[in-house]
Design an enzyme around this catalytic site. Sequence first.
Site, PDB file in Angstrom:
ATOM      1  CB  ILE A 432      -0.989  -0.032   1.195  1.00  0.00           C
ATOM      2  CG1 ILE A 432      -1.850  -1.287   1.125  1.00  0.00           C
ATOM      3  CG2 ILE A 432      -1.873   1.183   1.249  1.00  0.00           C
ATOM      4  CD1 ILE A 432      -2.637  -1.460  -0.162  1.00  0.00           C
ATOM      5  CB  SER A 434       4.372   3.494   4.498  1.00  0.00           C
ATOM      6  OG  SER A 434       3.328   2.789   5.100  1.00  0.00           O
ATOM      7  CG  HIS A 695      -4.180  -2.088  12.022  1.00  0.00           C
ATOM      8  ND1 HIS A 695      -4.873  -2.487  10.896  1.00  0.00           N
ATOM      9  CD2 HIS A 695      -4.080  -0.740  11.939  1.00  0.00           C
ATOM     10  CE1 HIS A 695      -5.197  -1.423  10.194  1.00  0.00           C
ATOM     11  NE2 HIS A 695      -4.726  -0.357  10.796  1.00  0.00           N
TER      12      HIS A 695
HETATM   13  N1  GLN Z   1       0.164   5.057   1.352  1.00  0.00           N
HETATM   14  C1  GLN Z   1      -0.089   5.182   2.746  1.00  0.00           C
HETATM   15  C2  GLN Z   1       0.795   4.219   3.525  1.00  0.00           C
HETATM   16  O1  GLN Z   1       1.076   3.182   3.037  1.00  0.00           O
HETATM   17  C3  GLN Z   1      -1.538   4.900   3.067  1.00  0.00           C
HETATM   18  C4  GLN Z   1      -1.833   5.137   4.515  1.00  0.00           C
HETATM   19  C5  GLN Z   1      -3.300   5.036   4.883  1.00  0.00           C
HETATM   20  O2  GLN Z   1      -4.080   4.450   4.182  1.00  0.00           O
HETATM   21  N2  GLN Z   1      -3.702   5.578   5.987  1.00  0.00           N
HETATM   22  O3  GLN Z   1       1.207   4.476   4.619  1.00  0.00           O
HETATM   23 ZN    ZN Z   2      -4.863   2.373   4.760  1.00  0.00          ZN
END
Ligand code: GLN
Ligand code: ZN
Length: 756
Positions: A432, A434, A695
């Site tokens: 996603i 990071s 998480h």
């Molecule tokens: N691109 C962001 C990450 O990977 C997305 C964070 C999020 O969805 N809150 O940290």
């Molecule tokens: Zn997210």
Amino acid sequence: MGENRELKFALERHWRGEIGADELEKTGYDLRVRHWELQRAAGLDFVTVGDFAFYDQMANHIQLLGCEPARFGFLGDEPELSRYFTLARGVAREGDEKSRPALEMTKWFDTNYHYLVPEFSADTNFALASERIFTELAEARRLGHPVKAVLIGPLTFLWLGKEKTPGFSRLDLLEKLLPVYRKILARLCAEGADWVQIDEPILGLDLPSSWQQAFEPAYHRLASANAQVLLATYFSPLKENFNLACRLPVAGLHIDAVRAPEDALTAADWLPAHRVLSLGLIDGRNVWRADLDRILDFLRFERFAKLREIWLAPSCSLLHVPFCAAAEKALDGQLRSWLSFAVEKLQELQALKNAAQENVEGEALAARFPLFAQSRAVRQSRKDSPRVHAPEVAARLAALPADIDRRKSSYPVRRAAQDARFSLPLLPTTTIGSFPQTAAVRALRAAFRGGKTNLAEYTAALQEKIRETVAIQEELGLDVLVHGEAERNDMVEYFGEQLAGFAFTANGWVQSYGSRCVKPPILYGDVSRPRPMTVEWSRFAQGLTEKPMKGMLTGPVTILQWSFVRDDQPRATTAEQIALAIRDEVVDLEKAGIGIIQIDEPAIREGLPPRREYWGEYLAWATRVFRVAASGVQDATQIHTHMCYSEFHDILPEIASMDADVITIETSRSDMELLRAFGNFHYPNAIGPGVYDIHSPRVPPVAEIEALLTKALSVIPAERLWVNPDCGLKTRDWPETKAALANMVEAARRLRGGGK
Ligand code: GLN
Ligand code: ZN
């Protein structure tokens, strides 16, 4: 939290075992004393008691009402405060049967504050079980303050909770709950509270009729406690609950006159004349100096005159704004003069009260009350300021072509172009954005910010991080790579700092949950992008690999939602300005050879107005600005979007209308339940349901991911299914990240091998 987040630091020291409960309690007491003094010094007629919490006000009520969930297994001999933190934070001990997940957390109405969710079952019982609020009342009384105590109302408390056993409605618990509320009211009253404010903000929601009907009998039962009750509503117009709110047997009604000015006016007609009407005139949700003239004019409406008593108040709790604008010495004086945080809001209330009691107008008003003069000057300077109004931004907005929010072709056509360009395998794997933000990464950024390293050194060090991150992803065999976001501290702040129109405070913290605070950017003026923001990092990263490198941006709605936004034009207009700035970045990324670009919109759901009636209007502009940001590219450029907390069941058509080529969503915790909804809806484009929960440090086994994907394949055709974690990995460590991603890639391989 205190002017300098004293509560945060005391809490964290307590949790680390550095200070005992007594010292923490002492910090809490000192803060209450100071905050009450501030209220009195500003001329408020009552101080509020019961709004202080070591973690969360709902959690205080769980203890006050004696309904700590049985699953925590408390024996009853643990100190109240230690049970409190167990509810809030859980007990995590590897392999220990005593380990307990904390209460769930969720957003408080449409704010960014998170409360702890009460858990109910058919056999939940209630009892007056905490002395805390009475102790605090005694403290305030001892200091000589007139007191308005505050409680969360019984119906709101139940509504915001969660049913943990099937086959019952938490509304059924009201019968058992009311006697406890009655007892609390009677005691507060007997122990010297002049008023008790009972918050029922759910009156601003679309309630099922069973909940609406529960109000009157409930409040009739509470009336027998003989307390002077002020029923408080906020955040949203009362609409069909308006008559109900006026009818309840209470001594006064508070209305959020910022969000629902029409309710305030109508209440003047409908509220029995002997009742108090409390007008929430000062905006508790935003940070701008109030237009005192306009508010005073409003107050002087003839119709308010017939009521016995009008109160002036902030629209809602001041928990949602920072502490003190005057303390922001690093902001330039002009910008600082535009702002009103909690301390300034109290002063505004006092000025309003004083002015309302005298019959002065115009110049005389400003001469007599300096805050009125200031309020006029602020309005004028915001109106005239070139930093607020940039003619080129307005001109661009005015000249937008009608199809500015449309991709060149429809999804199937784009899809063919993208397939030809990327030749990705079936079930492509990606992340996603990071990667772990280790102490080393944070130290790099801090050193640069603190001037300890120069730009060249900083750039070289971050490039090294990117190199490592790319190498790891190649080794893992991921199909679409990311650069890892090591340069970002926060996904909104990073962009806000580079865009025109944003300012940052030094100390403008607002509680998010527990000891966690956020410092939202202040979006004061027209937004534009002076120069590319992410292009160099992405170009560098793409240069390291043959695989496609995904560019990573934050979307306009999320930037808007997580900032304090200017109030002198519609939010939709501000959002459109941000969208155009992001659009420029998207186009520049494309020019730099980045073929896949993700625009994150995790906040799109939480921006929904509390009432459904207004959803359509919001979703129309929110989805439009996303498309404006995304649609400047060629067909062969693939746009992704990502959303976390994805309760999308009721807004799937709108999510689809964003027309991203790929959407990644959080589904792993709900066991792919949401995905079924996407399937039933025949979501037309590609989807990456999160296959594991980032998480938790837990590494999901291959078989588990495979099973989830198999489930996903039963509702989404393989050609449109992506494989990814459910959010960014920045809070994780490297070992678990590598292990989890390796399993994820392996699960995708096995399924591909299966010929699906
Ligand atoms: N691109 C962001 C990450 O990977 C997305 C964070 C999020 O969805 N809150 O940290
Ligand atoms: Zn997210």
